[in-house]
Design a protein around this motif. Structure first.
Motif, PDB file in Angstrom:
ATOM      1  N   ALA A  49     -31.340 -61.863  27.028  1.00 31.74           N
ATOM      2  CA  ALA A  49     -31.289 -62.275  25.627  1.00 31.74           C
ATOM      3  C   ALA A  49     -30.969 -61.029  24.795  1.00 31.74           C
ATOM      4  N   PRO A  50     -30.570 -61.187  23.534  1.00 23.66           N
ATOM      5  CA  PRO A  50     -30.235 -60.026  22.706  1.00 23.66           C
ATOM      6  C   PRO A  50     -31.376 -59.012  22.585  1.00 23.66           C
ATOM      7  N   ASP A  51     -32.631 -59.439  22.739  1.00 27.34           N
ATOM      8  CA  ASP A  51     -33.753 -58.504  22.629  1.00 27.34           C
ATOM      9  C   ASP A  51     -34.032 -57.761  23.937  1.00 27.34           C
ATOM     10  N   GLY A  52     -33.194 -57.972  24.974  1.00 27.43           N
ATOM     11  CA  GLY A  52     -33.358 -57.285  26.244  1.00 27.43           C
ATOM     12  C   GLY A  52     -34.271 -58.000  27.228  1.00 27.43           C
ATOM     13  N   GLN A  53     -34.888 -59.058  26.787  1.00 24.83           N
ATOM     14  CA  GLN A  53     -35.764 -59.831  27.659  1.00 24.83           C
ATOM     15  C   GLN A  53     -34.948 -60.871  28.413  1.00 24.83           C
ATOM     16  N   PRO A  54     -35.412 -61.318  29.600  1.00 31.39           N
ATOM     17  CA  PRO A  54     -34.667 -62.348  30.333  1.00 31.39           C
ATOM     18  C   PRO A  54     -34.462 -63.591  29.474  1.00 31.39           C
ATOM     19  N   ASP A  55     -33.289 -64.159  29.573  1.00 31.86           N
ATOM     20  CA  ASP A  55     -32.954 -65.371  28.828  1.00 31.86           C
ATOM     21  C   ASP A  55     -33.809 -66.518  29.359  1.00 31.86           C
ATOM     22  N   GLY A  56     -34.661 -67.080  28.547  1.00 40.12           N
ATOM     23  CA  GLY A  56     -35.598 -68.113  28.969  1.00 40.12           C
ATOM     24  C   GLY A  56     -35.057 -69.521  28.834  1.00 40.12           C
ATOM     25  N   GLN A  57     -33.776 -69.734  29.068  1.00 40.44           N
ATOM     26  CA  GLN A  57     -33.171 -71.048  28.919  1.00 40.44           C
ATOM     27  C   GLN A  57     -32.484 -71.444  30.218  1.00 40.44           C
ATOM     28  N   PRO A  58     -33.267 -71.786  31.263  1.00 41.24           N
ATOM     29  CA  PRO A  58     -32.690 -72.008  32.591  1.00 41.24           C
ATOM     30  C   PRO A  58     -31.771 -73.217  32.716  1.00 41.24           C
ATOM     31  N   ASP A  59     -31.891 -74.215  31.864  1.00 38.93           N
ATOM     32  CA  ASP A  59     -31.058 -75.408  31.989  1.00 38.93           C
ATOM     33  C   ASP A  59     -29.802 -75.366  31.141  1.00 38.93           C
ATOM     34  N   ARG A  60     -29.508 -74.249  30.556  1.00 42.78           N
ATOM     35  CA  ARG A  60     -28.289 -74.103  29.766  1.00 42.78           C
ATOM     36  C   ARG A  60     -27.095 -73.834  30.678  1.00 42.78           C
ATOM     37  N   PHE A  61     -25.909 -74.075  30.163  1.00 46.61           N
ATOM     38  CA  PHE A  61     -24.690 -73.783  30.914  1.00 46.61           C
ATOM     39  C   PHE A  61     -24.386 -72.292  30.868  1.00 46.61           C
ATOM     40  N   MET A  62     -23.694 -71.818  31.905  1.00 45.19           N
ATOM     41  CA  MET A  62     -23.116 -70.477  31.948  1.00 45.19           C
ATOM     42  C   MET A  62     -21.607 -70.661  32.056  1.00 45.19           C
ATOM     43  N   TYR A  63     -20.860 -69.826  31.372  1.00 42.44           N
ATOM     44  CA  TYR A  63     -19.402 -69.894  31.380  1.00 42.44           C
ATOM     45  C   TYR A  63     -18.831 -68.620  31.988  1.00 42.44           C
ATOM     46  N   SER A  64     -17.990 -68.778  32.988  1.00 45.35           N
ATOM     47  CA  SER A  64     -17.236 -67.673  33.564  1.00 45.35           C
ATOM     48  C   SER A  64     -15.796 -67.863  33.101  1.00 45.35           C
ATOM     49  N   ILE A  65     -15.300 -66.901  32.353  1.00 46.87           N
ATOM     50  CA  ILE A  65     -13.983 -67.016  31.727  1.00 46.87           C
ATOM     51  C   ILE A  65     -13.088 -65.900  32.272  1.00 46.87           C
ATOM     52  N   ARG A  66     -11.916 -66.302  32.752  1.00 41.05           N
ATOM     53  CA  ARG A  66     -10.938 -65.342  33.270  1.00 41.05           C
ATOM     54  C   ARG A  66      -9.600 -65.597  32.576  1.00 41.05           C
ATOM     55  N   ALA A  67      -8.986 -64.521  32.149  1.00 42.63           N
ATOM     56  CA  ALA A  67      -7.655 -64.610  31.534  1.00 42.63           C
ATOM     57  C   ALA A  67      -6.883 -63.378  31.962  1.00 42.63           C
ATOM     58  N   GLY A  68      -5.946 -63.570  32.887  1.00 43.29           N
ATOM     59  CA  GLY A  68      -5.242 -62.426  33.441  1.00 43.29           C
ATOM     60  C   GLY A  68      -6.230 -61.534  34.164  1.00 43.29           C
ATOM     61  N   GLN A  69      -6.294 -60.266  33.788  1.00 44.48           N
ATOM     62  CA  GLN A  69      -7.213 -59.304  34.410  1.00 44.48           C
ATOM     63  C   GLN A  69      -8.578 -59.248  33.720  1.00 44.48           C
ATOM     64  N   ARG A  70      -8.748 -59.994  32.669  1.00 47.36           N
ATOM     65  CA  ARG A  70     -10.005 -59.955  31.909  1.00 47.36           C
ATOM     66  C   ARG A  70     -11.006 -60.954  32.474  1.00 47.36           C
ATOM     67  N   ARG A  71     -12.283 -60.560  32.438  1.00 49.15           N
ATOM     68  CA  ARG A  71     -13.357 -61.402  32.950  1.00 49.15           C
ATOM     69  C   ARG A  71     -14.563 -61.311  32.018  1.00 49.15           C
ATOM     70  N   ALA A  72     -15.230 -62.433  31.831  1.00 47.35           N
ATOM     71  CA  ALA A  72     -16.478 -62.443  31.058  1.00 47.35           C
ATOM     72  C   ALA A  72     -17.343 -63.589  31.552  1.00 47.35           C
ATOM     73  N   THR A  73     -18.634 -63.354  31.578  1.00 51.85           N
ATOM     74  CA  THR A  73     -19.594 -64.410  31.885  1.00 51.85           C
ATOM     75  C   THR A  73     -20.552 -64.482  30.713  1.00 51.85           C
ATOM     76  N   LEU A  74     -20.654 -65.677  30.150  1.00 56.29           N
ATOM     77  CA  LEU A  74     -21.436 -65.860  28.933  1.00 56.29           C
ATOM     78  C   LEU A  74     -22.399 -67.035  29.058  1.00 56.29           C
ATOM     79  N   PRO A  75     -23.586 -66.908  28.480  1.00 57.38           N
ATOM     80  CA  PRO A  75     -24.460 -68.077  28.388  1.00 57.38           C
ATOM     81  C   PRO A  75     -23.904 -69.027  27.326  1.00 57.38           C
ATOM     82  N   GLU A  76     -24.262 -70.257  27.429  1.00 57.71           N
ATOM     83  CA  GLU A  76     -23.787 -71.284  26.497  1.00 57.71           C
ATOM     84  C   GLU A  76     -23.989 -70.878  25.037  1.00 57.71           C
ATOM     85  N   THR A  77     -25.101 -70.248  24.736  1.00 59.98           N
ATOM     86  CA  THR A  77     -25.405 -69.871  23.353  1.00 59.98           C
ATOM     87  C   THR A  77     -24.460 -68.801  22.799  1.00 59.98           C
TER      88      THR A  77
END
Length: 108
Positions: A49-77
């Motif tokens: 989470a932004p405060d450095g603590q583990p994200d406490g939202q286990p049932d949320r989606f995670m997004y893995s985004i790839r575009a060319g050589q770029r990669r990012a993994t983001l929580p739904e929020t």
């Protein structure tokens, strides 16, 4: 340029994948600004989470985004602003290109 969005997690733990191939000059002209608008270098550890603590939202989606050589993994929020535009545009284009315009593939 190949753009892939993979959404995983959620209550049902399904993974969905949407892919777009920008091959022609006009396709690249359409997708490049969407990709460039995303803050790729500003992506933090998606498990924190932004405060450095583990994200406490286990049932949320995670997004893995790839575009060319770029990669990012983001929580739904964190999929907001330009990320949301890129994700939704990719999803829409991938679904429209499928025979019958149906949902993109998913796996368990």
């Amino acid at each position: 340029m190949k753009i892939t969005v993979e959404r995983s997690g959620g209550i049902a733990a399904l993974t969905r994948v949407w892919t777009v191939q920008a091959v022609t000059t006009s396709e690249k002209s359409r997708w490049q600004p969407l990709v460039e608008a995303c803050p790729w270098d500003a992506v933090d550890d998606p498990r924190q989470a932004p405060d450095g603590q583990p994200d406490g939202q286990p049932d949320r989606f995670m997004y893995s985004i790839r575009a060319g050589q770029r990669r990012a993994t983001l929580p739904e929020t964190a999929v907001t602003g330009p990320w949301r535009v890129l994700v939704e545009s990719t999803r829409t284009a991938a679904e429209e290109s499928r025979p019958g315009g149906g949902e993109a593939g998913f796996r368990r």
